[in-house]
Each structure stands twice: as structure tokens, then as C-alpha cells.
Design an enzyme around this catalytic site. Structure first.
Site, mmCIF file in Angstrom:
data_model
loop_
_atom_site.group_PDB
_atom_site.id
_atom_site.type_symbol
_atom_site.label_atom_id
_atom_site.label_comp_id
_atom_site.label_asym_id
_atom_site.label_seq_id
_atom_site.Cartn_x
_atom_site.Cartn_y
_atom_site.Cartn_z
ATOM 1 N N LYS A 34 -19.578 -8.838 22.612
ATOM 2 C CA LYS A 34 -20.033 -8.585 23.981
ATOM 3 C C LYS A 34 -21.058 -9.631 24.408
ATOM 4 O O LYS A 34 -20.951 -10.220 25.491
ATOM 5 C CB LYS A 34 -20.623 -7.182 24.079
ATOM 6 C CG LYS A 34 -21.024 -6.772 25.494
ATOM 7 C CD LYS A 34 -21.473 -5.311 25.517
ATOM 8 C CE LYS A 34 -20.336 -4.390 25.184
ATOM 9 N NZ LYS A 34 -20.704 -2.955 25.242
ATOM 10 N N GLY A 113 -15.733 1.748 21.869
ATOM 11 C CA GLY A 113 -16.127 3.145 21.901
ATOM 12 C C GLY A 113 -16.746 3.675 20.629
ATOM 13 O O GLY A 113 -17.087 4.858 20.552
ATOM 14 N N ARG A 362 -13.515 -8.965 26.919
ATOM 15 C CA ARG A 362 -13.106 -9.167 25.529
ATOM 16 C C ARG A 362 -11.590 -9.224 25.499
ATOM 17 O O ARG A 362 -10.925 -8.769 26.440
ATOM 18 C CB ARG A 362 -13.611 -8.033 24.631
ATOM 19 C CG ARG A 362 -13.095 -6.661 25.027
ATOM 20 C CD ARG A 362 -13.786 -5.553 24.277
ATOM 21 N NE ARG A 362 -13.442 -4.248 24.827
ATOM 22 C CZ ARG A 362 -14.104 -3.134 24.577
ATOM 23 N NH1 ARG A 362 -15.159 -3.159 23.789
ATOM 24 N NH2 ARG A 362 -13.735 -1.985 25.112
ATOM 25 N N ARG A 586 16.021 -2.935 -8.430
ATOM 26 C CA ARG A 586 15.574 -2.102 -9.553
ATOM 27 C C ARG A 586 16.743 -1.247 -10.034
ATOM 28 O O ARG A 586 17.090 -0.247 -9.403
ATOM 29 C CB ARG A 586 14.407 -1.228 -9.098
ATOM 30 C CG ARG A 586 13.162 -2.014 -8.743
ATOM 31 C CD ARG A 586 12.214 -1.284 -7.829
ATOM 32 N NE ARG A 586 12.776 -1.174 -6.480
ATOM 33 C CZ ARG A 586 12.059 -0.948 -5.383
ATOM 34 N NH1 ARG A 586 10.760 -0.838 -5.459
ATOM 35 N NH2 ARG A 586 12.634 -0.845 -4.204
ATOM 36 N N GLU A 776 4.158 -9.562 -15.401
ATOM 37 C CA GLU A 776 3.395 -8.365 -15.024
ATOM 38 C C GLU A 776 2.361 -7.988 -16.076
ATOM 39 O O GLU A 776 1.784 -6.912 -16.028
ATOM 40 C CB GLU A 776 4.349 -7.193 -14.765
ATOM 41 C CG GLU A 776 5.416 -7.024 -15.827
ATOM 42 C CD GLU A 776 6.562 -6.125 -15.383
ATOM 43 O OE1 GLU A 776 6.315 -5.161 -14.639
ATOM 44 O OE2 GLU A 776 7.718 -6.396 -15.778
ATOM 45 N N THR A 798 3.284 -7.532 -9.130
ATOM 46 C CA THR A 798 1.841 -7.334 -8.961
ATOM 47 C C THR A 798 1.422 -5.875 -9.038
ATOM 48 O O THR A 798 0.231 -5.599 -9.190
ATOM 49 C CB THR A 798 1.355 -7.957 -7.638
ATOM 50 O OG1 THR A 798 2.169 -7.463 -6.562
ATOM 51 C CG2 THR A 798 1.443 -9.472 -7.697
ATOM 52 N N ASN A 799 2.356 -4.927 -8.942
ATOM 53 C CA ASN A 799 1.977 -3.525 -9.142
ATOM 54 C C ASN A 799 1.487 -3.333 -10.582
ATOM 55 O O ASN A 799 0.368 -2.877 -10.829
ATOM 56 C CB ASN A 799 3.168 -2.598 -8.873
ATOM 57 C CG ASN A 799 3.623 -2.630 -7.443
ATOM 58 O OD1 ASN A 799 2.968 -3.209 -6.585
ATOM 59 N ND2 ASN A 799 4.757 -2.021 -7.167
ATOM 60 N N ASP A 800 2.350 -3.680 -11.555
ATOM 61 C CA ASP A 800 1.955 -3.520 -12.957
ATOM 62 C C ASP A 800 0.912 -4.549 -13.371
ATOM 63 O O ASP A 800 0.061 -4.272 -14.222
ATOM 64 C CB ASP A 800 3.181 -3.618 -13.863
ATOM 65 C CG ASP A 800 3.876 -2.271 -14.028
ATOM 66 O OD1 ASP A 800 3.386 -1.288 -13.434
ATOM 67 O OD2 ASP A 800 4.905 -2.203 -14.724
ATOM 68 N N CYS A 862 7.038 -9.866 -6.139
ATOM 69 C CA CYS A 862 7.910 -8.766 -5.729
ATOM 70 C C CYS A 862 7.217 -7.408 -5.775
ATOM 71 O O CYS A 862 7.872 -6.374 -5.615
ATOM 72 C CB CYS A 862 9.178 -8.738 -6.583
ATOM 73 S SG CYS A 862 8.864 -8.391 -8.322
#
Length: 904
Positions: A34, A113, A362, A586, A776, A798-800, A862
Site C-alpha cells: 500500500k 482484509g 494494488r 506403478r 529414493e 522424492t516421496n520415499d 516422479c
């Protein structure tokens, strides 16, 4: 004061009309959005009431010191207040001609707000007389004073706003009038006295000694105390619950702080030639090029946004008597702002006795549909180029366009909330089992599958249901991951739900609602809302604008985008959404349903002939699966991961078997049946592991049971050979999961190559099938150069990799301790949603070492992070060639990859 420690900045003109503004739009980190844009509007000559801005850094210094002012800052504010008074030619609190100011928040990132404002500051029992004398308008004067007391009491002192609204309603009832504007000056003067009484009765004088008079808190008459308390309140609103929640949801740094803007008041409530309003330079709902917004005659800003009066559309302003010239000037300002900022702008303005003043501008919030439309139109108009247009659309917004949603005009009450795990909305009957969902689908009934948490056994039901609702689990739980992959709406972790699947009922905590099977509910996977009854849904509007933006993004991005898909339907959907191949298929999902009995028979039998028969059956079924997948992705790579999960996941639950045996004994079942069931339980128990994630799974499974990978490789090669004979161009690739040692991939690659060669010879075709591995485990990343000698590609799971690097169990962490870590700021992000820097470093190491040893190596990601824009931004800098995500996130990933390339 040096620039390095400057904490207060002037904006606007001096008494001679010269611009004395000390900031500009590039100073948002210091002045907040602002303050920076007020300065910019002043710099380009727009009518901005003068004022000064206290920096965001001052807010954080104040907060971090336990709400103690930094040395010298109050003196600096006092100097800038005196400077403002000199520029305006009025003094705050002057009994003859008072200067009134607003005190407004303004964070560096837009938080509409979320924080607080105080208007009309500077009025007291003496200066009110000066205001009335100067304006010759007693009603305006008393209306301004009652507004100030009401707002100050609520925002600064924390009093309940209803105390004052109730007093207004009583006064209107006494006078027999409907609207606030019908109250007379006398009525408002009486309300001022009533408001001061409410203040005294509800403010603790011991807490505010500056306001104490004879043991009672008195509404502050000293404007300097008013100003100091108001600034402190606005600083404090940075940490109010709604602001904290908004920052968390929108990933805004808690350490930014808010600036405070002290600005000369202009009044929209001085009669019929005054007004106030909020507007957008274009339609924020659909992007149409039209002036959009609302205004009120004889009103202040809070009247417009509070909804207490019916507003008029902004298009009527230039036709309103007494406001015509200001309305025309405002439309000119719209054009000036768009041409200057090159974006759709959100504007707050006031007209005081026919003169226009700009109070804020804005970049305007907009829907996904509007974002696309505006970006394309502005590129056509020459305001921006294609690169800028691509950056104007938030990737996460695209989810709005790809899934059904609640009708925005629908009215409903939220029964409870969970985590917004997979976007879209669903309506259906409550069912508690996969079997019930499948049966209902066969009968043409729509359902929502309600479970404590889903398991692989629930896949058929998850596919059959319209949506999934669980009381447990996080955004990367089984339910969430599978739902996102299917594009199904999902709400997870709705812990208010106490589910009794046996009784087929759900008790909703905090309510008197009990849901039974067959009851209709609605859920919104984009917000986490769960609603009793059916909410009207609207289908997404896939416009040509989306294709246009994505085609521009494809020309810019450097990362490839593939999809995670396990069936031909998802593969085709992914291709339709622009996927450049399948990064992860999978195969464990292909062993469920009717086939589960075959794999169970394999697991529970030691007879090699029986096992060979099971393998043969599965091989034929697998070949059919791969025929459909490869055909849907003809000419594009399809990476098929060999069986990965521990085999016990395909077996019955020992706990369920134990309960079943107890029931059989209680009901007097034949002894031989009980013995057979007990023997089954013992067999199942023999497969259980203390830590299955680190047990007999992945490549270890292939080494212990070599017939399984041979069967799968033969099915892959056989499907490819058959399609080649049909003239198609299948491009399968084989992924060996969970490799930790180079000897594992060396051994399994040799086995796979032997099988492929056999099939090629049998079928009389040439098969060049790439073989790679999923990285992994941290060790695999560290010795990536050794593994790369035996791999054609790396795919980072990247999960495991997150689980094994951080030592976090994905399902348990999100339910047990991750919320506390995030709340206490020990972690900025959920590492299963946005890739952790440590995990990203392992990906970087794996790519660099792997490609150094094997320059032809292709690297991809993946895991779930492949569809997260913030993670994609990291991956674009560290080496992967592509990301892979669920089909419905492919458009999002294409856009995010382009933005990542531009950020580089």
C-alpha cells in the site's frame, strides 16, 4: 538519519504543490504494497492525500522486542507528523480546524482484509467543534466522531463491535428509521456519548493507565495517544489469527511485517457530492475489459465492504448528479494505472465534495479464468509480452479450471473441515467400503467413500466413488496421493468425523449430526469443506485461453513434463493435458481387484508349480495392461516401475483375521474351518515386518523372487513387440525401484536385458528398451556415479527420498507432529508437499554425479513434488530433465516450469 536505518517515509505534496514523496513501487519490502503504491501514484501525479509510511522493518523490530518501540522511532514519527501538518496547513486535534488522519496497514504481499485500519483519528470533544465549524455540517461531524470511537474501540481496544452496532440499532428503532443515513446530527451526537459510555464500561483502566481517570477508562482525548495506540494496534494485527492463517495458506513469510500508513483523511460522507468506492480496472471474475466495482454516495470506505448498504455499480458513477466529473476522471485514472503498472489494478477511492482522491491501488486478485483472459488481452494490446503473460497466471489457479466446483451461488453450511487434499467437488451417498462404492456405481448411484484412511485394497472403491473423505491422514497420505492421481476430489484428516464402519455411521464431533450409509453429503477438495446434503456443482470451463497460455509456456520452459499414470484412461488424459510421456507407471495398482487372489496364492504357496501358474496368469494380464498404456502414449516414453511394495500389502489384515476367528469361535463354526483360518493368519503373520518401508520391497523383492521381475519384463517386452508389429511406436522403459547398491541394478539389469532379448528373438522384432532406476535412498544419490554406469535414466522418487532422508514416516508425521513443527515455525513448509532443501540437494548431487559418469543419462522427478510449483522452481535450478505428476496437474506443471525458466 541514514538511508540504512530510515524507518519513516513521506508521500504526497507539500504546501506549495511540490511532490515530496520519498518512496516508489519498487520499495514494497520496506513500505509494504500500500505504501509503495501510494508513493508511486503520487510520483505519477495522481491525486493522493499526503501522509507518511512507517516501515515493515519497524513493525518487526517492535514485535521482536516484545512490543517495545525501537529507540528514537516515536521521535521520528513525531517529526513526520509535524511535517504532514505543515504540508496540509492543519494540526491534529486543533479545536478550530483539525487534521484527521487514517492509520492503515500494508504488507509487502497483498493480504486484503486481513489486517486493521483506523479512520478519522484526531477527533476529540474539542476538535469535533472545529470540524463542524469548518464544514458547516454538524451531521457529518458527529457521524465522523461516532465512527472513530466505534472503530478505535474495536480495532485498538479489542471491544466487541456488536456493542456499538446494537446501540445504533436501538437509536434507529427509537427514531423509526431504517438506515444509518436517516439519523440526524442530534441522534449521532447522542450516540457519541453512548459510545464513550460503552468504552468506559468495557476497557480495563489498569491495562491502559494513560486512559484512566478516577479509576475509569476514558476515551482518549489526546491525539498523540490516539495515534500511538492506533499504530501499535495495526502492528499487532500482523499476528491476528486471520492474518496468520492467510499467510500460512498463501505461503507468505511471517517475518515480513506490515507497514503503517498515516494519511490525511478525505471524506466520502460529506453529502450527496461525496462518495467512496472500490473498483477494478477489469472484471476480476471473467477478465472482460470493463470498469468493475461499487460505490456509495455519502459514505466511508467501511460502508462499501461491510455490506450494510446497497452499493451502485461503478459504471453509474459518471452519471450520478454531483459526481459526474469525478466519475470521468476516475475512468481516466483507470487507464493511467493500467498503462503504468501493466496489470489489472484494484483501486480504493474517495470523492469529497466533487473532488477525486486515490487511497490505494494494488494488483487485483482474480479468478483463474480472468487471469488467463487478462494476460492474453494485455499481450494483444501490447501492454505486456508473452513471457510476462505466462508469469501472470498462478499455476495453482489452474486447478479451478480442471475440476467440478461448488456453484458459487449455492448456499450451504459447512458440517466440518479437513485438509484440501485433492481439488474438485463431489456429491454422493455415504458409503463405508470399497465394495459398497463399486456396487452403487454399478447401480448408477453416486457415492462418497468415507474411511478412517484408505489402503491399496480400497482402490476399486476410490475409482467408483465421486470423492473420498477420510478422518485421518495428510495431504500425502494414500487417499490424497491416489485421489490426485485419479483427479478425484478428496478431503483428508477431517478429525471431527468419528467413523464406525461396522455400524455404518459417522458421529460428527461438535454437532448433533450422525451420518448413516446412504446419507447425501458434498465435499470440496479445494477448500476441505464437508457439507451435509447435496450442493449444486458446476463443471469447469476449459477455454481457448488456457491452451494459448500453455502453448506460450511450452515455448519457454526447459523442464519436460510427464505424468504418473497406471491405466490407459489416465495415460490418455495425461496426453490430452500435454504430458510428454509417462514418468511413472506403478504396477502394484495392476495387482488389485480380481487379480489380488492370484498374487495372494503366489505369496502363500511354496509349491513352485503353483507359483509358476500364478506368474503365468499375471503375465498375461500385465501384458494386456501394458498394451493399453503403450498404445495411449504411442511414440512417447512410458517408464514402468517393477513391483515395489512389500508383498504383505496384498494379504489380508492379521488384525481382521484375528477378529474373524474370534467371531467364528463365538458362533460355533466347524473346527476345521477355524483351523484353516488360523493357519492363514499364521502365514500372513509370517510376512509382517517391523518397518515394511525399509523391508522386503523394491529391488529386494525382485532379488528374492526373480520370477516376478522376469514376468513383468516379459509382459512389457511382449506388449511392445505386439504393437510394433501393428506399425505403432511404443517406447517403454523399465524402472528398477529402491536401489541402494550398484550390484543390485547390475544384477537386475542383466536379468531384464536377457528377457527382452528372448522376447525380441521370439517375436522377430528389434526391442531397444531403456533400463534405469528410481533414486529414493540417500546412499543411491551419494554413489550416483557408480549406479549411473548401469542405468539409462534416473527417476527421483522424492516421496520415499524425503522419508529416508528426514527419517519421517509420511503417514504418521502429518498426523502426529508436522502440524506442531509448522505452527512453531520449525519448518516453513510441509516437506511432503514442497521438496525440502536437503532432499533437493540430494537430487542435485544425484543428477550431477550421474551425468558426469554417464553423459547420456536422463534424470526426472516422479514424486508428488513433481506437481508442486514451488518444488518445480527448485528442480529447474538443479539438474532434472523433467518432472512427472498426476494427469490433472500436468497443465499446472507446464506453466510452473515456464515460470521457473523465466525466474532463472
Amino acid at each position: 538519519m541514514t538511508e540504512e536505518v530510515k524507518r519513516v517515509f513521506a508521500f504526497g505534496k507539500d504546501a506549495n504543490g511540490n511532490n515530496v514523496t520519498e518512496g516508489n513501487t519498487n520499495m514494497k519490502p520496506v513500505l509494504g504494497g500500500k505504501g509503495a503504491n501510494l508513493a508511486e501514484m503520487a510520483n505519477i501525479g495522481l491525486p493522493v492525500p499526503p501522509g507518511f509510511t512507517i516501515s515493515c522493518q519497524t513493525c518487526m523490530e517492535y514485535a521482536n522486542a516484545g512490543n517495545v518501540w525501537p529507540e528514537g522511532v516515536l521521535d521520528t514519527i513525531h517529526q513526520y507528523r509535524e511535517d504532514l501538518e505543515q504540508r496540509v496547513g492543519k494540526k491534529i486535534g486543533d479545536p478550530k480546524d483539525p487534521l484527521l488522519v487514517s492509520v492503515r496497514s500494508g504488507a509487502p504481499m497483498s493480504m486484503p482484509g486481513m489486517m486493521d485500519t483506523v479512520l478519522n483519528l484526531g477527533l476529540n470533544d474539542e476538535s469535533i467543534n472545529g470540524l463542524i465549524a469548518q464544514t458547516q455540517n454538524p451531521r457529518f461531524g458527529w457521524d465522523s466522531y461516532r465512527r472513530f470511537i466505534q472503530m478505535f474501540s474495536n480495532v485498538v481496544m479489542g471491544l466487541d463491535g456488536d456493542l456499538f452496532e446494537n446501540a445504533i440499532n436501538v437509536k434507529k428503532a427509537q427514531r423509526g428509521v431504517k438506515d444509518d443515513t436517516d439519523l440526524t446530527a442530534q441522534d449521532l451526537q447522542e450516540l457519541v456519548e453512548e459510545f464513550k459510555r460503552i468504552f468506559s464500561e468495557n476497557v480495563d483502566p489498569d491495562q491502559y493507565p494513560d486512559l484512566a481517570r478516577e479509576g475509569v477508562a476514558v476515551f482518549p482525548q489526546d491525539p498523540m495517544i490516539q495515534l500511538k495506540l492506533a499504530i501499535e494496534a495495526v502492528f499487532g494485527s500482523w499476528d491476528n489469527p486471520r492474518a496468520v492463517l492467510y499467510r500460512k495458506k498463501n505461503k507468505i513469510d511471517d517475518n515480513m511485517g506490515t507497514a503503517v500508513n498515516v494519511q490525511t483523511m478525505v471524506f466520502g460522507n460529506m453529502g450527496d457530492t461525496s462518495a467512496t468506492g472500490v473498483a477494478f480496472t477489469r472484471n476480476p471474475a471473467n477478465g472482460d475489459k470493463e470498469f468493475y466495482g461499487d460505490y456509495l454516495v455519502n459514505a466511508q470506505g467501511e460502508d462499501v465492504v461491510s455490506g450494510i448498504r446497497n452499493t451502485s455499480p461503478i459504471a453509474e458513477l459518471k452519471h450520478t448528479p454531483g459526481l459526474e466529473e469525478a466519475g470521468k476522471e476516475l475512468e481516466e485514472v483507470f487507464v493511467i494505472l493500467e498503462n503504468h503498472f501493466h496489470d489489472m489494478m484494484d483501486i480504493e477511492f474517495t470523492i469529497m465534495q466533487g473532488k477525486l482522491y486515490m487511497l490505494q491501488t494494488r494488483v487485483g486478485k482474480r479468478t483463474a479464468q480472468a487471469a488467463l483472459h487478462i494476460a492474453i488481452d494485455m499481450e494483444k494490446e501490447g501492454l505486456i509480452d508473452k513471457k510476462t503473460a505466462v508469469q501472470r497466471v498462478e499455476p495453482e489457479q489452474l486447478d479451478q479450471l480442471l475440476h467440478p466446483q461448488f456453484d458459487k451461488n449455492a448456499t450451504y453450511d459447512v458440517l466440518c473441515k479437513g485438509l484440501n487434499a485433492s481439488p474438485g467437488a463431489a456429491v454422493g451417498e455415504v458409503v463405508f467400503s470399497s465394495e459398497a462404492a463399486v456396487k452403487a456405481a454399478e447401480e448408477g448411484r453416486k457415492t462418497v467413500l468415507v474411511r478412517w484412511e484408505t489402503t491399496p485394497d480400497d482402490l476399486a472403491g476410490m475409482i467408483a466413488a465421486e470423492g473420498i473423505l477420510t478422518s485421518h491422514g495428510g495431504k500425502t497420505s494414500h487417499a490424497a496421493v491416489i485421489a490426485r492421481g485419479m483427479g478425484a476430489p478428496c478431503v483428508c484428516g477431517a478429525d471431527a468425523l468419528h467413523i464406525d464402519a461396522d455400524k455404518k455411521e459417522v458421529i460428527v464431533a461438535g454437532t448433533d449430526v450422525v451420518l448413516h450409509e446412504g446419507d447425501m453429503i458434498s465435499l470440496d477438495g479445494s477448500t476441505g469443506d464437508v457439507v451435509l446434503g447435496a450442493v449444486d456443482l458446476v463443471l469447469p470451463e476449459l477455454t481457448g485461453d488456457l491452451d494459448t497460455i500453455l502453448s506460450w509456456a511450452d515455448d519457454i520452459r526447459e523442464l519436460g513434463v510427464r505424468a504418473n499414470a497406471d491405466n490407459p484412461e489416465d495415460a490418455q488424459l495425461a496426453r490430452d493435458f500435454g504430458a510428454e510421456g509417462i514418468g511413472l507407471c506403478r504396477t502394484e495398482h495392476m495387482f488389485l481387484g480380481d487379480r489380488k487372489q492370484i498374487i495372494q496364492k503366489f505369496i502363500l504357496n511354496d509349491d513352485e508349480e503353483i507359483r509358476a501358474d500364478c506368474v503365468a496368469q499375471l503375465g498375461e494380464l500385465q501384458k494386456g495392461d501394458f498394451l493399453g498404456m503403450f498404445k495411449a502414449m504411442d511414440g512417447l516414453p512410458v517408464i514402468v516401475r517393477l513391483l515395489d511394495p512389500p508383498l504383505h500389502e496384498f494379504l489380508e489384515s492379521p488384525r481382521a483375521l484375528d477378529v474373524e476367528i474370534a467371531h467364528m469361535e463365538e458362533q460355533g463354526a466347524p473346527a476345521e474351518e477355524i483351523a484353516a483360518k488360523r493357519h492363514l493368519m499364521e502365514q500372513v503373520d509370517s510376512w509382517s515386518e517391523a518397518n515394511p518401508m525399509l523391508g522386503l520391497r523394491g529391488c529386494r523383492l525382485s532379488i528374492v523372487f526373480p520370477q516376478l521381475p522376469k514376468m513383468q519384463v516379459r509382459a512389457i517386452a511382449g506388449a511392445a513387440a505386439e504393437l510394433k508389429k501393428q506399425g505403432l511406436n511404443p517406447q517403454p522403459e523399465i524402472m528398477i525401484p529402491l536401489v541402494a547398491f550398484e550390484s543390485e541394478i547390475e544384477t537386475l539389469r542383466a536379468t531384464a536385458e536377457e528377457v527382452v532379448a528372448e522376447v525380441a528373438k521370439e517375436e522377430g522384432v528389434e526391442l531397444n528398451i531403456k533400463i534405469g532406476t528410481m533414486i529414493e535412498l540417500p546412499r543411491a544419490a551419494v554413489i550416483a556415479d557408480k549406479i549411473a554406469a548401469h542405468a539409462d535414466f534416473f527417476s527421483f522418487g522424492t516421496n520415499d527420498l524425503t522419508q529416508t532422508t528426514l527419517g519421517f514416516s509420511r503417514d504418521d508425521a502429518e498426523a502426529k507432529f508436522l502440524p506442531a513443527y509448522l505452527e512453531q515455525h520449525l519448518l516453513k513448509r510441509n516437506p511432503f508437499a514442497t521438496v525440502d532443501d536437503g532432499v533437493a540437494e540430494l537430487v542435485k548431487m544425484g543428477c550431477e554425479k550421474g551425468k558426469a559418469a554417464n553423459p547420456a543419462l536422463v534424470c526426472g522427478v516422479c514424486g508428488e513434488h513433481g506437481g508442486d510449483p514451488e518444488s518445480i522452481m527448485k528442480f529447474a535450478k538443479i539438474g532434472p530433465d523433467y518432472v512427472s505428476c498426476s494427469p490433472y496437474r500436468v497443465p499446472l506443471a507446464r506453466l510452473a516450469a515456464a515460470q521457473a525458466a523465466l525466474a532463472k
